[in-house]
Design a protein around this motif. Structure first.
Motif, PDB file in Angstrom:
ATOM      1  N   GLY A 107       0.815  -1.205   0.000  1.00  0.00           N
ATOM      2  CA  GLY A 107       0.000   0.000   0.000  1.00  0.00           C
ATOM      3  C   GLY A 107       0.846   1.250   0.000  1.00  0.00           C
ATOM      4  O   GLY A 107       2.048   1.219   0.302  1.00  0.00           O
ATOM      5  N   GLN A 146      -4.882  10.042  -2.820  1.00  0.00           N
ATOM      6  CA  GLN A 146      -5.997   9.392  -2.142  1.00  0.00           C
ATOM      7  C   GLN A 146      -7.124  10.349  -1.763  1.00  0.00           C
ATOM      8  O   GLN A 146      -8.270   9.920  -1.600  1.00  0.00           O
ATOM      9  CB  GLN A 146      -5.465   8.642  -0.912  1.00  0.00           C
ATOM     10  CG  GLN A 146      -4.630   7.439  -1.316  1.00  0.00           C
ATOM     11  CD  GLN A 146      -3.700   6.937  -0.219  1.00  0.00           C
ATOM     12  OE1 GLN A 146      -3.175   7.706   0.569  1.00  0.00           O
ATOM     13  NE2 GLN A 146      -3.484   5.621  -0.192  1.00  0.00           N
ATOM     14  N   LEU A 179      -9.911   7.918  -3.986  1.00  0.00           N
ATOM     15  CA  LEU A 179      -9.457   6.538  -4.054  1.00  0.00           C
ATOM     16  C   LEU A 179      -9.833   5.739  -2.806  1.00  0.00           C
ATOM     17  O   LEU A 179      -9.962   4.522  -2.868  1.00  0.00           O
ATOM     18  CB  LEU A 179      -7.930   6.491  -4.232  1.00  0.00           C
ATOM     19  CG  LEU A 179      -7.395   6.927  -5.599  1.00  0.00           C
ATOM     20  CD1 LEU A 179      -5.872   6.863  -5.591  1.00  0.00           C
ATOM     21  CD2 LEU A 179      -7.942   6.040  -6.706  1.00  0.00           C
ATOM     22  N   VAL A 180      -9.972   6.425  -1.673  1.00  0.00           N
ATOM     23  CA  VAL A 180     -10.347   5.754  -0.430  1.00  0.00           C
ATOM     24  C   VAL A 180     -11.511   6.515   0.204  1.00  0.00           C
ATOM     25  O   VAL A 180     -11.831   7.648  -0.170  1.00  0.00           O
ATOM     26  CB  VAL A 180      -9.159   5.698   0.569  1.00  0.00           C
ATOM     27  CG1 VAL A 180      -8.023   4.870   0.007  1.00  0.00           C
ATOM     28  CG2 VAL A 180      -8.672   7.099   0.920  1.00  0.00           C
ATOM     29  N   GLU A 181     -12.145   5.871   1.170  1.00  0.00           N
ATOM     30  CA  GLU A 181     -13.256   6.508   1.885  1.00  0.00           C
ATOM     31  C   GLU A 181     -12.739   7.726   2.665  1.00  0.00           C
ATOM     32  O   GLU A 181     -11.659   7.690   3.265  1.00  0.00           O
ATOM     33  CB  GLU A 181     -13.888   5.516   2.847  1.00  0.00           C
ATOM     34  CG  GLU A 181     -15.032   6.081   3.664  1.00  0.00           C
ATOM     35  CD  GLU A 181     -15.540   5.127   4.721  1.00  0.00           C
ATOM     36  OE1 GLU A 181     -16.389   5.561   5.536  1.00  0.00           O
ATOM     37  OE2 GLU A 181     -15.086   3.964   4.749  1.00  0.00           O
ATOM     38  N   LEU A 232      -8.960  10.263   5.924  1.00  0.00           N
ATOM     39  CA  LEU A 232      -8.911   9.260   4.861  1.00  0.00           C
ATOM     40  C   LEU A 232      -8.777   7.887   5.525  1.00  0.00           C
ATOM     41  O   LEU A 232      -7.840   7.645   6.280  1.00  0.00           O
ATOM     42  CB  LEU A 232      -7.732   9.526   3.931  1.00  0.00           C
ATOM     43  CG  LEU A 232      -7.713  10.906   3.259  1.00  0.00           C
ATOM     44  CD1 LEU A 232      -6.461  11.059   2.399  1.00  0.00           C
ATOM     45  CD2 LEU A 232      -8.956  11.128   2.429  1.00  0.00           C
ATOM     46  N   HIS A 233      -9.689   6.981   5.209  1.00  0.00           N
ATOM     47  CA  HIS A 233      -9.793   5.722   5.943  1.00  0.00           C
ATOM     48  C   HIS A 233      -8.959   4.607   5.304  1.00  0.00           C
ATOM     49  O   HIS A 233      -8.947   4.450   4.084  1.00  0.00           O
ATOM     50  CB  HIS A 233     -11.253   5.267   5.986  1.00  0.00           C
ATOM     51  CG  HIS A 233     -12.160   6.217   6.694  1.00  0.00           C
ATOM     52  ND1 HIS A 233     -12.696   5.959   7.932  1.00  0.00           N
ATOM     53  CD2 HIS A 233     -12.632   7.443   6.338  1.00  0.00           C
ATOM     54  CE1 HIS A 233     -13.473   6.969   8.299  1.00  0.00           C
ATOM     55  NE2 HIS A 233     -13.438   7.884   7.354  1.00  0.00           N
ATOM     56  N   LYS A 234      -8.273   3.851   6.137  1.00  0.00           N
ATOM     57  CA  LYS A 234      -7.612   2.597   5.746  1.00  0.00           C
ATOM     58  C   LYS A 234      -6.786   2.760   4.462  1.00  0.00           C
ATOM     59  O   LYS A 234      -6.979   2.063   3.465  1.00  0.00           O
ATOM     60  CB  LYS A 234      -8.649   1.491   5.570  1.00  0.00           C
ATOM     61  CG  LYS A 234      -9.430   1.192   6.850  1.00  0.00           C
ATOM     62  CD  LYS A 234     -10.468   0.101   6.645  1.00  0.00           C
ATOM     63  CE  LYS A 234     -11.230  -0.164   7.942  1.00  0.00           C
ATOM     64  NZ  LYS A 234     -12.285  -1.211   7.756  1.00  0.00           N
ATOM     65  N   VAL A 235      -5.834   3.670   4.528  1.00  0.00           N
ATOM     66  CA  VAL A 235      -5.040   3.987   3.332  1.00  0.00           C
ATOM     67  C   VAL A 235      -3.962   2.938   3.022  1.00  0.00           C
ATOM     68  O   VAL A 235      -3.493   2.851   1.882  1.00  0.00           O
ATOM     69  CB  VAL A 235      -4.396   5.381   3.455  1.00  0.00           C
ATOM     70  CG1 VAL A 235      -5.447   6.465   3.417  1.00  0.00           C
ATOM     71  CG2 VAL A 235      -3.559   5.490   4.725  1.00  0.00           C
TER      72      VAL A 235
END
Length: 216
Positions: free
Chosen positions: A31, A38, A42-44, A56-59
């Motif tokens: 990752g 992001q 690209l992410v939540e 930015l969640h769970k990058v």
């Protein structure tokens, strides 16, 4: 622990051209934490800090698989610091293009490993990331030298190596600074062969990269 020395076929040309690091290009190997990429969806994402921040969640993954290790010894999550300088003895310059001679890959068979650069220029190319998948035909789980990839990383990007992904030690290419500090998150149990395995390449393979301005 040195796993094995891999003697490359000298009749073949082992040269890799480094490409820009993005979450998409690096996805097969782990990752990336790259906010400029992001934050575009690209992410939540969600509002945080009473509207003064974006979360930015769970990058990037954080994985501990030491439950599968032979020793049965548990691992702890550790933050380490790597102070790295450019390996100038392995770098040759030619105008805006340079070549780094890569001689070793390592992997962590039971954990991810994240390198977070500290205090670097967000727009400047600062370091190289070199990775390879394991050769499925190898009984020793060695890296496949024909499938090595390299990535050019800016000072505001961090990288997480996936569990068991072969990678080079961190390669600083910004020679205008005395060193580059990385905060490193990894799980470790203190058993050398379970924490880290290495493979040396003879004579090595070339990584070509291009900077925005001529090198020193």
């Amino acid at each position: 622990m040195v796993l094995k020395t891999f003697r490359l076929d000298s009749s073949k040309r082992y040269q890799v051209v480094a490409e820009p690091l993005t979450p998409e290009t690096f996805a097969p190997y782990g990752g990336v934490i790259s906010v400029d990429h992001q934050i575009t969806g690209l992410v939540e994402a969600s509002q945080a800090n009473y509207g003064t921040a974006i979360k930015l969640h769970k990058v990037a993954p954080v994985i501990n698989e030491y439950g599968n290790c032979s020793s049965g010894r548990k691992a702890s999550a550790n933050w380490n610091i790597f102070r790295c300088k450019a390996p100038t003895h392995l770098i040759k310059h030619g105008g805006t293009k340079s070549v780094y001679l890569s001689k070793v890959l390592e992997r962590h068979p039971f954990t991810t490993q994240t390198f977070l650069p500290l205090g670097q220029d967000l727009s400047k190319k600062a370091y190289l990331v070199i990775v390879a998948k394991t050769d499925d035909s190898s009984s020793d789980n060695l890296p496949d030298p024909t499938k090595i990839r390299a990535f050019l990383c800016k000072g505001n990007q961090s990288v997480t190596y996936g569990v068991g992904v072969w990678h080079a030690p961190m390669v600083v290419i910004d020679e205008t600074i005395p060193y580059l500090d990385f905060a490193v998150l990894i799980h470790e149990n203190g058993v050398a062969e379970e924490d880290c395995q290495e493979c040396y390449f003879v004579p090595g393979f070339n990584i070509e990269y291009t900077l925005d301005t001529p090198n020193l």
